[in-house]
Design an enzyme around this catalytic site. Structure first.
Site, PDB file in Angstrom:
ATOM      1  N   ARG A   1      39.262  42.388  53.864  1.00 37.70           N
ATOM      2  CA  ARG A   1      37.954  42.758  53.218  1.00 37.70           C
ATOM      3  C   ARG A   1      37.426  43.500  54.521  1.00 37.70           C
ATOM      4  O   ARG A   1      36.198  43.631  54.555  1.00 37.70           O
ATOM      5  CB  ARG A   1      37.111  41.435  53.087  1.00 37.70           C
ATOM      6  N   GLU A   2      38.392  44.348  55.335  1.00 40.34           N
ATOM      7  CA  GLU A   2      37.820  45.255  56.410  1.00 40.34           C
ATOM      8  C   GLU A   2      36.770  46.110  55.980  1.00 40.34           C
ATOM      9  O   GLU A   2      37.340  46.957  54.831  1.00 40.34           O
ATOM     10  CB  GLU A   2      38.992  45.586  56.933  1.00 40.34           C
TER      11      GLU A   2
ATOM     12  N   GLU B   1      29.757  32.280  38.459  1.00 42.97           N
ATOM     13  CA  GLU B   1      29.452  31.660  39.771  1.00 42.97           C
ATOM     14  C   GLU B   1      28.110  32.409  40.259  1.00 42.97           C
ATOM     15  O   GLU B   1      27.483  31.867  41.078  1.00 42.97           O
ATOM     16  CB  GLU B   1      30.645  31.947  40.676  1.00 42.97           C
TER      17      GLU B   1
ATOM     18  N   GLY C   1      37.863  47.191  44.826  1.00 43.80           N
ATOM     19  CA  GLY C   1      36.742  47.028  44.151  1.00 43.80           C
ATOM     20  C   GLY C   1      35.478  48.012  44.434  1.00 43.80           C
ATOM     21  O   GLY C   1      35.858  48.902  45.193  1.00 43.80           O
TER      22      GLY C   1
ATOM     23  N   ASP D   1      36.594  41.001  38.469  1.00 43.90           N
ATOM     24  CA  ASP D   1      35.163  40.921  38.107  1.00 43.90           C
ATOM     25  C   ASP D   1      34.649  42.096  37.052  1.00 43.90           C
ATOM     26  O   ASP D   1      33.761  41.687  36.418  1.00 43.90           O
ATOM     27  CB  ASP D   1      34.190  41.057  39.361  1.00 43.90           C
TER      28      ASP D   1
ATOM     29  N   GLY E   1      39.402  41.565  47.306  1.00 38.81           N
ATOM     30  CA  GLY E   1      39.994  40.575  46.619  1.00 38.81           C
ATOM     31  C   GLY E   1      41.136  40.861  45.780  1.00 38.81           C
ATOM     32  O   GLY E   1      41.170  41.918  45.062  1.00 38.81           O
TER      33      GLY E   1
ATOM     34  N   TYR F   1      39.907  30.261  42.219  1.00 39.39           N
ATOM     35  CA  TYR F   1      41.238  31.420  42.635  1.00 39.39           C
ATOM     36  C   TYR F   1      42.236  31.353  41.718  1.00 39.39           C
ATOM     37  O   TYR F   1      43.201  32.376  41.822  1.00 39.39           O
ATOM     38  CB  TYR F   1      41.756  30.992  44.148  1.00 39.39           C
ATOM     39  N   ILE F   2      42.293  30.265  40.722  1.00 37.81           N
ATOM     40  CA  ILE F   2      43.510  30.303  39.795  1.00 37.81           C
ATOM     41  C   ILE F   2      43.311  31.741  39.031  1.00 37.81           C
ATOM     42  O   ILE F   2      44.205  32.167  38.509  1.00 37.81           O
ATOM     43  CB  ILE F   2      43.227  29.261  38.987  1.00 37.81           C
ATOM     44  N   GLN F   3      41.882  32.386  38.825  1.00 40.07           N
ATOM     45  CA  GLN F   3      41.825  33.354  38.167  1.00 40.07           C
ATOM     46  C   GLN F   3      42.509  34.641  38.832  1.00 40.07           C
ATOM     47  O   GLN F   3      42.451  35.813  38.023  1.00 40.07           O
ATOM     48  CB  GLN F   3      40.173  33.467  38.023  1.00 40.07           C
TER      49      GLN F   3
HETATM   50  O1  F6P Z   1      35.812  40.096  43.651  1.00 41.76           O
HETATM   51  C1  F6P Z   1      36.702  39.071  43.232  1.00 41.76           C
HETATM   52  C2  F6P Z   1      36.236  37.807  43.770  1.00 41.76           C
HETATM   53  O2  F6P Z   1      37.099  36.938  43.054  1.00 41.76           O
HETATM   54  C3  F6P Z   1      34.827  37.353  43.237  1.00 41.76           C
HETATM   55  O3  F6P Z   1      34.910  37.174  41.948  1.00 41.76           O
HETATM   56  C4  F6P Z   1      34.548  36.212  44.155  1.00 41.76           C
HETATM   57  O4  F6P Z   1      33.150  35.997  44.183  1.00 41.76           O
HETATM   58  C5  F6P Z   1      35.223  36.748  45.234  1.00 41.76           C
HETATM   59  O5  F6P Z   1      36.167  37.451  45.085  1.00 41.76           O
HETATM   60  C6  F6P Z   1      35.602  35.643  46.385  1.00 41.76           C
HETATM   61  O6  F6P Z   1      35.754  36.148  47.758  1.00 41.76           O
HETATM   62  P1  F6P Z   1      36.997  35.862  48.550  1.00 41.76           P
HETATM   63  O7  F6P Z   1      38.278  36.123  48.007  1.00 41.76           O
HETATM   64  O8  F6P Z   1      36.935  36.615  49.825  1.00 41.76           O
HETATM   65  O9  F6P Z   1      36.788  34.306  48.798  1.00 41.76           O
END
Ligand code: F6P
Length: 347
Positions: free
Chosen positions: A80-81, A237, A117, A142, A18, A270-272
């Site tokens: 995310r490969e 979440e 990560g 995270d 991510g 995704y704002i975060q």
């Molecule tokens: O690992 C960062 C993160 O934003 C997590 O907080 C969240 O659960 C996940 O990625 C969302 O994954 P993706 O970007 O694949 O939807």
């Protein structure tokens, strides 16, 4: 034009998993340190490990690293490969790790910086065991990467989430409502704990502390009875919840059912993960990136860069294994919050 010390060393950089604010600051620090201090050649690899599998990379010149410090996201792209993940349609497909190793050799890389990560650190550790000269840089909003006190991306996300919670206070007060906000964090509660406290949350629900709906309801009713005009509920979440609904919806429905209080929900999502990095993330990413190159320059590999008690250090990538850094239930901030009357839904 400054004459750089020439070195025959070539290093690659990839960003995986991510995205988050601060990745470009890290790329900039790796690149500028490698080129300016050590005269190395730097290659940007596209889309995480996919770029190594597909040999999709390009030379990064110092000029391309200017102006990216404040950019969110990653100029290299990410994916995310998971090269070591066995897929059932694997028959006949070239073995991804073998392809990576071959392309790494064909690119004549002397070092590979993997920014990511937990999953990225695990892949980096496996590639290091196959003989690649790998350094891991821990990033994620995270803050759940084992072995480091903090990952870059986290501070920026706390700023974003705290700003959102601040805004919820004014509308909750106008309507005398309960406001539920769901924050990211995957299976850890760091982002909700820190943002919940920074944003003045009344209830903070995180995966690490089992809660009871009735306890949350009783706490909120008590606040209402004590003439508190509204309450803010911060929910990670990753809390246990019924399948198919969001944590925010689950908790807001529960509050309305048990208390009858008017409740609304927000999923910050995704704002975060977006926008320019905070100053602290820029600094942390810069410290991590520069340290990675110093390790490479001194032929130290198979390590993850980390911050421990404010110092930048490193440790063997294989030490992390599959460990996740979750919030310890005796984390001092939790005790301070409880003493101020903040509820974690458990007592
Ligand atoms: O690992 C960062 C993160 O934003 C997590 O907080 C969240 O659960 C996940 O990625 C969302 O994954 P993706 O970007 O694949 O939807």
């Amino acid at each position: 034009m400054a004459k750089y010390k020439k070195s025959t060393r070539k290093i690659g950089i990839l960003t995986a998993g991510g995205d988050c604010p601060g990745i470009n600051a890290a790329i900039r620090a790796v690149g500028k340190t490698a080129i300016t201090e050590y005269g190395m050649e730097v290659f940007g690899i596209s889309s995480g490990f996919l770029g190594l599998i597909e040999k999709d990379y390009s030379r990064l010149e110092e000029s391309q690293l200017s102006g990216i410090l404040t950019f969110g996201g990653t100029i290299l792209g990410t994916s995310r490969e998971k090269p070591y993940k066995k897929d059932n349609s694997g028959e006949g497909k070239p073995d991804k790790p073998k392809l990576i190793k071959r392309h790494y050799q064909e690119m004549e890389l002397d070092g590979l910086v993997c920014i990511g990560g937990n999953g990225t650190m695990r892949t980096a550790a496996l590639l290091a065991e196959e003989g690649l000269n790998v350094i891991g840089l821990p990033k994620t909003i995270d803050n759940d990467v084992w072995g480091t006190d903090v990952t870059f991306g986290f501070d920026s996300a706390v700023w974003i989430a705290t700003d959102a919670i601040d805004r919820l206070h004014t509308t909750a007060n106008s309507h005398k409502r309960i406001m539920v906000i769901e924050l990211m964090g995957h299976h850890a509660g760091w982002l909700s704990l820190f943002s919940g406290i920074a944003g003045g949350g009344d209830v903070i629900l995180i995966p690490e502390i089992p809660f009871k709906e009735e306890i949350v309801a009783r706490y909120l009713l008590k606040r209402a009875k004590n003439k508190k005009p509204y309450s803010i509920v911060v929910v990670a979440e990753g809390i246990p919840k019924p399948k198919g609904i969001s944590a925010a919806h689950y908790i807001s429905q529960s509050i309305q059912k048990y208390t009858g209080l008017e409740t609304r929900e927000t999923i910050l999502g995704y704002i975060q993960r977006g926008g320019s990095p905070s100053p602290m993330d820029r600094i942390l990413a810069t410290r991590y990136g520069a340290h990675a190159v110093e390790l490479i320059a001194s032929n130290q590999f198979g390590l993850m860069v980390a911050s421990r008690n404010g110092k930048i250090t490193s440790f063997p990538l294989n030490e992390a294994g599959n460990k996740l850094k979750t919030v310890p239930t005796d984390f001092p901030l939790i005790d301070k919050a409880r003493k101020m009357g903040i509820s974690f839904g458990d007592k």
